[in-house]
Write an enzyme that holds these catalytic residues in place. Sequence first.
Site, mmCIF file in Angstrom:
data_model
loop_
_atom_site.group_PDB
_atom_site.id
_atom_site.type_symbol
_atom_site.label_atom_id
_atom_site.label_comp_id
_atom_site.label_asym_id
_atom_site.label_seq_id
_atom_site.Cartn_x
_atom_site.Cartn_y
_atom_site.Cartn_z
ATOM 1 N N GLY A 81 -4.138 1.540 0.092
ATOM 2 C CA GLY A 81 -3.059 1.825 -0.644
ATOM 3 C C GLY A 81 -3.244 2.644 -1.680
ATOM 4 O O GLY A 81 -4.009 2.033 -2.569
ATOM 5 N N VAL A 111 -7.639 -0.840 -2.254
ATOM 6 C CA VAL A 111 -6.387 -0.321 -3.190
ATOM 7 C C VAL A 111 -7.239 0.820 -3.862
ATOM 8 O O VAL A 111 -8.413 0.640 -4.713
ATOM 9 C CB VAL A 111 -5.756 -1.110 -4.268
ATOM 10 C CG1 VAL A 111 -5.012 -0.468 -5.017
ATOM 11 C CG2 VAL A 111 -5.085 -2.370 -3.364
ATOM 12 N N LYS A 112 -6.354 1.975 -3.962
ATOM 13 C CA LYS A 112 -6.927 2.954 -5.121
ATOM 14 C C LYS A 112 -5.830 2.996 -6.175
ATOM 15 O O LYS A 112 -4.742 3.169 -6.042
ATOM 16 C CB LYS A 112 -6.859 4.378 -4.355
ATOM 17 C CG LYS A 112 -7.195 5.546 -5.171
ATOM 18 C CD LYS A 112 -6.977 6.628 -4.042
ATOM 19 C CE LYS A 112 -6.962 8.134 -5.080
ATOM 20 N NZ LYS A 112 -6.785 9.312 -4.232
ATOM 21 N N THR A 113 -6.374 3.057 -7.325
ATOM 22 C CA THR A 113 -5.501 3.245 -8.519
ATOM 23 C C THR A 113 -6.361 3.966 -9.561
ATOM 24 O O THR A 113 -7.489 4.241 -9.707
ATOM 25 C CB THR A 113 -5.223 1.802 -9.106
ATOM 26 O OG1 THR A 113 -3.916 1.961 -9.896
ATOM 27 C CG2 THR A 113 -6.374 0.970 -9.600
#
Length: 204
Positions: A81, A111-113
Amino acid sequence: IRTMIPAGSDSALVLRASGGPSILKELSNERLAVDIEDAVRIDAAAAAVQVYIGGEFETQTVTNLTSLVDAGLRFGIPVMGVTAVGRDMARDARYLGLATRIIAELGVQIVKTYYCDEDYEQVTAACPVPIIMAGGKKLPALDALTMAAHAIAGGASGVDMGRNIFQRIAPEAMIQAVGGVVHDGLSGTDGYALYRELSGGAED
């Protein structure tokens, strides 16, 4: 398709599965554009979907995510996500912390942020799944490698870089330098020295 470098392993192929509007329209108005079977066919390590927490089409992008998670579980493909930050949203620890937790709680495996200078370790500590740092816009090579080093030190499990690698004069040297930062614990300065050595003196 992205190149992701998780800590402790080689680079991996991640298939972007969501998309839709151009930059002339509302970017959060995305749909699933790639079937999970495409990820299986190309042997992708994961499939990725953007989620616009706080965006105009937040609910739609959340639905995209949960649909892809369900499909990924059926085929054994992890889902990443991505916290897609709108033009008017602050990329600070408060927002990124909220967005990453929501995305993780919806069932993704990664998760990529984005990286933020203040309290990034709070973002990674509060997220129940591994966080991969997004490379974002192209930066000078030293700045990009320093950002990656700070993200790893702050708890990121790896980095996902696009233009900060393929828009370089020597992309192969840059990906090796990024790998040195992620896998070998190089500082940004040492990673930059490695990039210059491998590239024959390139500065960009």
